[in-house]
Structures are given as C-alpha cells and as structure tokens.
Write an enzyme that holds these catalytic residues in place. Sequence first.
Site, short mmCIF file in Angstrom:
data_model
loop_
_atom_site.label_atom_id
_atom_site.label_comp_id
_atom_site.label_asym_id
_atom_site.label_seq_id
_atom_site.Cartn_x
_atom_site.Cartn_y
_atom_site.Cartn_z
N TYR A 49 0.86 -1.19 0.00
CA TYR A 49 0.00 0.00 0.00
C TYR A 49 0.89 1.23 0.00
O TYR A 49 1.91 1.26 0.69
CB TYR A 49 -0.88 0.00 1.25
CG TYR A 49 -1.71 1.27 1.44
CD1 TYR A 49 -2.80 1.54 0.60
CD2 TYR A 49 -1.40 2.19 2.44
CE1 TYR A 49 -3.56 2.69 0.77
CE2 TYR A 49 -2.16 3.35 2.61
CZ TYR A 49 -3.23 3.59 1.78
OH TYR A 49 -3.99 4.73 1.95
N ASP A 107 9.25 2.53 -0.38
CA ASP A 107 8.26 3.26 0.40
C ASP A 107 8.43 2.83 1.85
O ASP A 107 7.99 1.76 2.25
CB ASP A 107 6.85 2.96 -0.12
CG ASP A 107 5.78 3.71 0.67
OD1 ASP A 107 6.13 4.37 1.67
OD2 ASP A 107 4.60 3.62 0.29
N LYS A 155 4.48 8.88 8.81
CA LYS A 155 4.26 8.28 10.13
C LYS A 155 5.30 8.75 11.16
O LYS A 155 5.24 9.88 11.59
CB LYS A 155 4.16 6.76 9.99
CG LYS A 155 3.00 6.39 9.03
CD LYS A 155 2.45 5.02 9.13
CE LYS A 155 1.13 4.93 8.37
NZ LYS A 155 1.17 4.32 7.06
#
Length: 434
Positions: free
Chosen positions: A149, A244, A272
């Site tokens: 994702y 990523d 994050k």
Amino acid sequence: MRKNLIDRTTSAKLFEEAKKYFPGGVNSPVRAFKSVSGPPLFIKKGEGCRITDEDNNVYIDFCCSWGPLILGHNNEAVRNYVTETVAKGTSFGTPTRLGNELGKMILENHAYIEKMRFVSSGTEAVMSALRLARGYTGKSKIIKFEGCYHGHVDALLVKAGSGLATFGVSTSAGVPEAVAGDTIVLPLDNDALLKEILEKYADDIAAVILEPIPANNGLLLQRPCWLKDLRELTRKLNILLIFDEVISGFRVSFEGAAGNYVIQPDILTYGKIIGGGMPVGAYAASAEIMSHIAPEGDVYQAGTLSANPVAMAAGFATCQQLLRPGFYENLESKTTNFISRILNYSGKKGYEISIPQAGSIFWFAFTREKITRADQIQSESMDKFKILHHELLQRGVYLGPSGYEVGFVSAAHTEADLEEAAQKICDCLDIVFR
Ligand SMILES: *Cc1c(COP(=O)(O)O)cnc(C)c1O
C-alpha cells in the site's frame, strides 16, 4: 458471547452524530470498524501505551495511531518541544531553523540519502516520488506489487488485471483507466516474472515502488536476496527503485529497511514516525536526483504547510530519542519476548497461528504457512481476527480494527504491560479456537 460487555454508549452516540458530518462517520475508512464488531471507539486521551475512550474504558494500544507513535502517547519530550514551539506561532510559510535541524539530524544519520523534501503526509511523499522518478527518467510506467500500500495516490490504487502480470485496473472509482494503465502490478516474491516484465518494458518503466517490508496487507516478510536481485536488475535496466518506508522508516531502525537490508534504493519515502504524531511526510534521494526538484530543477512540488515548525518540532523530539544507543535493540527484544509468550502458549495448544515480526512490527497470521504474498492470506482467517479483536477489547487491549493491519509495540510498552497483554491475547485465542 461473554457477559459484561464494555460500555460503548458514548462512542456509539458520537459515531451516530459523526455520520451526519462525514461519509461513513469517519475521516479515513478503516476507522469505521467495518470488519470488526461494534461502533468505533472514540478515543479522548492517550498516555504511554494506553488509550482511554469516551466511555472511560482503558486499553493497551497496539495500533499507536497506525505507526507514528513509536514512543507511545503523549511523550513528555515531544509534548514539551511542541508546546514550546506552538507558543511562537504555528506556521509562517517560510524556511525555519527547525526544518534545518530535523533535516540535518536525519541526513547525517542515514547512509543512503543526501537531500530530502518535507511534505505533509505519506501519500504526498509517494505521489511526489513518482513524479520525481518520471521527471528524472523521462519514462512514464510504474511497477507496484500486489499487497503493498502506498497511500491513496491515483496511480497506485490499482490491482492486477486478468492474467499474471498485466497493466493495472483501478481499485477505486474516480481513478481514470488511463492512469491505472500506466501501472503494472506484479505479485511479490516471484523472481522469474519480475525479471521477464522488467526486461520487456524497461524502456517505458520509470520506477519500481515497493514497501521493502510490506506491512499494510498482513506482514509479508520478503527474502533479502529477492530484494537484492530487484536492486541489481533495476540498476542494470536504468529503472529507479523506490522504497516506500512510510511504515518501516525509523521503525525497524533509524535507517529503516534500506539500512537493515543494506540495499540502497534511488528514492525513499517517509511518513508516520518522521512527524512524531504530527502530519509529516518526506521523500529523499541522492543530491543528484533531488536536484531535479523545483526550484533547483524542473519537477514541480510544493506545500503550504510543509515543514511547519510545530510538525518539525514533533519530528525532531521524536527522532532525537530514536538515536539513543540501544533504542531499537531494546524495542525489538521486548517485542520478541511478547510474541514468544503467545507462540509458546498457542504451540502447546496446537493453535494454527504464526506471528511474523519485523523489529517492533507484528501480525497475527491464522496459519502456520510462511506468507510472502498477498494471495496467500485466506479471507476466512479474518473471521478469526474479528473474534480476537472483539474479545481483546473486552479485556482492555486495542488492536487496529482489521486483520490485515499490523500491530506496533512502542517504547512506552513496558515488559509488564506486554506480559499483561500477552496473557490476555492467550485467553482470547482460547475463545477464537474454541
Ligand atoms: C501509511 C502509508 C502511506 C500513506 O501515508 P498517509 O500519511 O496515510 O498518507 C503510504 N505508504 C505506506 C507504506 C504506508 O504505510
């Protein structure tokens, strides 16, 4: 069903109200508790590893805001630096000293990046990294992997069409097929197919993007040699490799998966943890690649609130603590002990469960098979997760509300907290496997 269910009256009421304001009552879909039971919990407070909901139920939290809170909730140093900063104004739309400080700290402690650009979310970081890769190479196609994702970027809300390796079809309404068609979707952990497709389309492929530690669809630990082959192959074919690391960055070590695997990708994306609980993302690369970003180069990317001082303060006060000697070793060994307790118990009982782990990331897989690809996850295992989730809530343990989501241990989880949680998880597994 057990008696004495926790009281969720206030959360339920607030959720009914929220439905008047927000689609599905939420501002991000997974929060709606669609795949677990009951209304979502409205959390009003967090302290250390515990969160408190609007009905005053307290939970040991393994969601940790989906990963950013590696220091736990309301970390004192982060809070102090943020409040000190916020007192001087929240945003100026100018460069600030705090931006320099966080940029310097990160770049000086990461072997594979020389320059970076702050943005305000992981999605924005990935979107910008793709544009940079396309601008840099002059090519347009992207390869992504099923089970990774990358935020809600148009070009990556795509799944494989029919056949093993095909141009993608969009997984969301509103993504034009022309955009989806520029993305090729491959299964993880398939050397032959990867090589075939990369060689076949090398002249059109700008970049391969993946989560080196895929942690958004279960925890799909990859073979390091597969990742190394991917690096070699992309380099040989003049295709950029994008890691990523929005989850794995600053999580499995300060240098993330790239550092742990000793693999240098061309572009890295962060989010994050980098913002310590504030909205921050970043993308980073060599000085040469980053020189293509405006105003130095011709790839445009901008942001009104990018690197605002409050967000930078939260990121700085967080990253500073991550650099303390032993931080990651300690976190990982606590997590390993926690998982071992549960596995020892479930092993004795003969339960069909495994718990893949990467540092302080863990995932409940309701199988003993080693899972490296998304298609190996059985949808029936989600029924088991639903029971586990429900029973854990009754006992004061909070997992993210989906069986595809991983859990996080933070520095604020003590050995005693983890022992308590492990015991409760074992009790709940007895119910799951009854
Ligand atoms: C969370 C995540 C994103 C998206 O970040 P947002 O801040 O939610 O936009 C992108 N990539 C990975 C690997 C993620 O885990």
